[in-house]
Design a protein around this motif. Structure first.
Motif: not given
Ligand code: DC
Length: 228
Positions: A52-63, A112-117
């Motif tokens: 939220k604070i970084s404004g990243v588009d979370y559907s963009n895997t690279n970002q 990507t998020v779950r693999e990281w977590a």
């Protein structure tokens, strides 16, 4: 094991939908056992805060991958309360808002998020003696846990609990809205492709609608005592 042998330090999992009472129960259970406690939802809420604070588009895997690889996320226990530090800032007080709840559920559906977590959560178990709560703890994070619980409650009870939680942090609005948001989040958590919310086949399901936290913990202790 004889009566005087040291008790085994178990890994105990509690999964269930929002408002079922997982955090309070897990905290009390851990305290009775002299165990530590991990709230895995805090991890996803921390990621949501950063998105939220970084404004990243979370559907963009690279970002999203760049964000995850550069963020420093720490979840710790202080005086029995879970604290979340993102890049050295304590953001705990900002994580319970409805928009962070919604965003946490959305980012948690991304592989990507779950693999990281996953390894972060698994490392926390160390040599046991931990109660871990979340959505996929008994099914994916600790499939070999010593005792697994799935805590549920009817929608009215869960809505009331969430409503009271939100009042405490000055967010309490409209009960109907709280219920709609809770149901939308549950639907998203249950229907995602990766690690959906569901009881593990070997989990003991407990409905906490008509039980106090103490009664739920008593039930869990009965099951756990037989396994130590
Ligand atoms: O437990 P909580 O309400 O703080 O969790 C917030 C969101 O995080 C939840 O809607 C889904 C996600 N979550 C998850 O996917 N897996 C977990 N083990 C814990 C939480």
């Amino acid at each position: 094991m004889g009566p005087s042998s040291p008790k085994r330090r178990l890994v105990i999992t509690i999964d269930g939908p929002a408002g079922a009472g997982k955090s309070t129960t897990a905290r009390q259970l851990a305290s009775r056992l002299g165990y530590t406690y991990l709230d895995t939802g805090a991890l996803y809420r921390g990621i949501a805060w950063k998105v939220k604070i970084s404004g990243v588009d979370y559907s963009n895997t690279n970002q999203l991958e760049r964000l995850l690889s550069t963020m420093d996320l720490r979840v710790s226990l202080q005086n029995g309360e879970t604290r979340v530090l993102v890049d050295s800032n304590d953001v705990t007080a900002q994580l319970r808002s409805p928009d962070i709840s919604r965003l946490a559920s959305s980012v948690a559906a991304i592989p990507t998020v779950r693999e990281w977590a996953l390894p972060i959560q698994q490392r926390c178990a160390g040599t046991g003696g931990i109660v871990v709560e979340g959505r996929d703890i008994g099914t994916c994070v600790f499939p070999d846990a010593d005792a697994k619980f799935f805590l549920d409650a009817d929608v009215k009870t869960r809505t009331n609990r969430r409503f009271q939680d939100e009042l405490k942090v000055g967010q309490g609005g409209d009960r109907r809205k709280v219920q709609d948001q809770l149901l939308a989040r549950d639907a998203q958590d249950r229907s995602r492709k990766i690690a959906p919310l569901k009881p593990a086949p070997d989990a003991v399901v407990i409905d906490s609608s008509l039980l106090t936290v103490g009664q739920v913990v008593d039930k869990m202790m009965e099951i756990i005592s037989a396994r130590r």
